[in-house]
Write an enzyme that holds these catalytic residues in place. Structure first.
Site, short mmCIF file in Angstrom:
data_model
loop_
_atom_site.label_atom_id
_atom_site.label_comp_id
_atom_site.label_asym_id
_atom_site.label_seq_id
_atom_site.Cartn_x
_atom_site.Cartn_y
_atom_site.Cartn_z
N LYS A 72 0.84 -1.21 0.00
CA LYS A 72 0.00 0.00 0.00
C LYS A 72 0.87 1.25 0.00
O LYS A 72 0.59 2.22 -0.70
CB LYS A 72 -0.92 0.00 1.22
CG LYS A 72 -1.96 -1.10 1.15
CD LYS A 72 -3.09 -0.84 2.12
CE LYS A 72 -4.19 -1.87 1.97
NZ LYS A 72 -3.73 -3.25 2.34
N ARG A 148 -13.98 22.01 15.92
CA ARG A 148 -12.79 22.10 16.77
C ARG A 148 -12.82 23.40 17.58
O ARG A 148 -13.37 24.41 17.14
CB ARG A 148 -11.53 22.05 15.90
CG ARG A 148 -11.46 20.88 14.94
CD ARG A 148 -11.19 19.57 15.60
NE ARG A 148 -9.94 19.56 16.35
CZ ARG A 148 -9.56 18.53 17.11
NH1 ARG A 148 -10.33 17.46 17.22
NH2 ARG A 148 -8.42 18.58 17.76
N ASP A 189 -12.45 18.75 22.58
CA ASP A 189 -13.22 19.09 23.78
C ASP A 189 -12.25 19.72 24.78
O ASP A 189 -11.10 19.95 24.46
CB ASP A 189 -13.89 17.84 24.36
CG ASP A 189 -12.88 16.84 24.92
OD1 ASP A 189 -11.67 17.07 24.77
OD2 ASP A 189 -13.30 15.84 25.52
N VAL A 190 -12.77 19.99 25.98
CA VAL A 190 -11.90 20.58 27.01
C VAL A 190 -11.84 19.58 28.17
O VAL A 190 -12.88 19.17 28.70
CB VAL A 190 -12.47 21.93 27.49
CG1 VAL A 190 -11.52 22.56 28.50
CG2 VAL A 190 -12.67 22.87 26.31
N ASP A 304 -15.06 17.83 29.79
CA ASP A 304 -14.83 16.71 30.70
C ASP A 304 -14.07 17.25 31.91
O ASP A 304 -13.12 18.00 31.75
CB ASP A 304 -13.96 15.62 30.03
CG ASP A 304 -14.69 14.93 28.89
OD1 ASP A 304 -15.93 15.04 28.84
OD2 ASP A 304 -14.03 14.28 28.07
N1 DCP Z 1 -8.19 8.65 27.00
C1 DCP Z 1 -7.72 7.34 26.94
N2 DCP Z 1 -8.45 6.39 26.29
C2 DCP Z 1 -9.60 6.70 25.71
C3 DCP Z 1 -10.09 8.01 25.76
C4 DCP Z 1 -9.36 8.97 26.41
O1 DCP Z 1 -6.66 7.06 27.48
N3 DCP Z 1 -10.30 5.75 25.07
C5 DCP Z 1 -7.37 9.67 27.66
C6 DCP Z 1 -6.29 10.14 26.71
C7 DCP Z 1 -6.85 11.38 26.13
C8 DCP Z 1 -7.60 11.95 27.30
O2 DCP Z 1 -8.13 10.82 27.99
O3 DCP Z 1 -5.86 12.26 25.64
C9 DCP Z 1 -8.68 12.92 26.91
O4 DCP Z 1 -9.57 12.27 26.02
P1 DCP Z 1 -10.22 13.00 24.78
O5 DCP Z 1 -11.20 12.05 24.21
O6 DCP Z 1 -10.71 14.33 25.20
O7 DCP Z 1 -9.03 13.10 23.71
P2 DCP Z 1 -7.97 14.25 23.40
O8 DCP Z 1 -8.12 15.40 24.34
O9 DCP Z 1 -6.66 13.58 23.36
O10 DCP Z 1 -8.32 14.71 21.93
P3 DCP Z 1 -9.53 15.70 21.48
O11 DCP Z 1 -8.90 16.95 20.95
O12 DCP Z 1 -10.24 14.96 20.41
O13 DCP Z 1 -10.38 15.95 22.67
MG MG Z 2 -9.93 16.26 24.71
MN MN Z 3 -12.33 14.58 26.64
#
Ligand code: DCP
Ligand code: MG
Ligand code: MN
Length: 379
Positions: A72, A148, A189-190, A304
């Protein structure tokens, strides 16, 4: 494959990883975890590779890349694209599943079930589908939740939560983790982590904070309130910074209502959190006096919050900062070292639970102990 961000290689193969990411996401949306995790692993391996891949042989030599994947990669190198992407990721089914997966509370099985029930649009879901409470909220704020968040607005939300927290309990620590703490330019998200250095006062925060934020109108919808994760408490919901104004806008294939604020009363730095939308997203509102023209937009945002005891601060901070992939790698690394890592603790051995702060383990796990415990953890 996790490494400290200071030594993170520049990704010279985005033309390859972006194609593979499309496949990973589509397989995920089809509940084909096996394939999607396989592609995610390959993507991580390629991102960690510090050179530009120029041939099939070179790809094959990267640990974690097998023959079919190397084929690929060769196809992408030759033609700049992957036929399989068109086959798997395009077309009505894949696009509809992507649309439905944007509904908070809907996973791949639900999205597929909706598709099989002949639903094709968000309006179909609104009018014909049986929705859970979460999905109703997810649908109500579909556009907002799926856009976003600029970093400046995340900082505003952090400040808002910090002020409310400190008004309840002095000395509390409030920190945004997730993609924001990883330095991403925009966030999904926050993710706010709250703790208290006295080791006890964190217990006084969770419920009163939610009550306060709800009363002030900042929290608009509650999704999940989880209080049984050991000593940690977790809240998932929807928030919105104080604002005013409402206008219907045409966006994509769905008609959505969005919130706008264009008459700002204060001159706080808060202004920076309102961003100009791309053209075609309901422009034509006059800019507040003295501000650049464009649409000043105030949206609902996913929030969150976790409240954790100070002794779990380090591991909670690491978990909540992520990424999810990084966490999986770290947990795997811990397991390989005969340890166990969670958001609560890093422990050595199952019978003899030794704190990682002991000199021996510090030496064994220098890389990640340095990451986890930049200061002493107090145990
Ligand atoms: N987390 C994890 N496993 C998951 C979901 C989340 O370990 N299945 C942990 C790692 C992530 C954090 O929690 O970084 C926050 O989760 P988010 O879903 O808010 O993800 P991010 O903040 O990393 O990305 P986004 O910008 O999409 O919110
Ligand atoms: Mg997040
Ligand atoms: Mn989150």
């Amino acid at each position: 494959c996790a490494r400290p961000s200071s030594s993170k290689p520049v990704d010279l193969n985005t033309h390859i990883t972006s194609e593979l990411s499309k496949l990973a996401a589509t397989y995920k949306s089809k509940n084909d975890t096996w394939r999607s995790v396989g592609y995610e692993r390959a993507i991580a391996a390629i991102r960690n590779y510090s050179k530009e891949i120029t041939s099939r042989e070179e790809a094959l030599a990267i640990p974690g890349i097998g023959g079919r994947l190397a084929d690929k990669i060769a196809e992408i190198l030759e033609s700049g694209r992957l036929r399989k992407v068109a086959e798997v990721c395009e077309g009505e089914e894949a696009e509809t599943l992507r649309l439905f997966l944007g509904v908070w509370g809907a996973g791949p099985s639900t999205a597929q079930a909706w598709y099989l029930q002949d639903f094709r649009t968000l309006d179909d879901l609104r009018t014909k589908a049986t929705l859970t409470r979460h999905q109703q909220i997810g649908l109500k704020h579909y556009d907002d939740i799926n856009s976003r968040i600029p970093r400046s607005e995340v900082a505003e939300i952090e400040e808002h939560v910090r002020e409310a927290t400190l008004s309840l309990v002095r000395g509390a620590e409030v920190l945004v983790c997730g993609s924001y703490r990883r330095g991403k330019p925009t966030c999904g998200d926050v993710d706010v982590l709250i703790t208290h250095p006295d080791g006890q006062s964190h217990e006084l925060i969770f419920r009163p904070l939610l009550v306060r934020l709800r009363e002030s109108g900042f929290l608009t919808d509650d999704l999940v309130t989880q209080e049984d994760n050991g000593n940690q408490k977790k809240y998932l919901g929807v928030c919105r910074l104080p604002g005013e104004g409402r206008k219907e806008v045409q966006r994509g294939r769905e008609r959505q209502s969005s919130h706008f604020r264009f008459a700002l009363k204060s001159t706080r730095s808060q202004l920076s959190c309102f961003h100009t939308l791309p053209s075609g997203h309901g422009a034509d509102i006059p800019a507040p006096q003295g501000l650049p023209s464009g649409v000043w937009h105030l949206q609902h945002r996913r929030l969150d919050v976790i409240v954790v005891p100070y002794q779990e601060r380090a591991t909670a901070l690491m978990y909540f900062t992520g990424s999810a992939h990084f966490n999986r790698s770290m947990r795997l690394l811990a397991t390989k070292k005969g340890m166990s890592l969670s958001e609560h603790s890093l422990r050595a051995g199952i019978v003899r639970q030794v704190c990682v702060c002991s000199a021996r383990n510090r030496a064994v796990l220098k890389v990640f102990v340095d990451y986890l415990f930049p200061e002493t953890c107090g145990c």
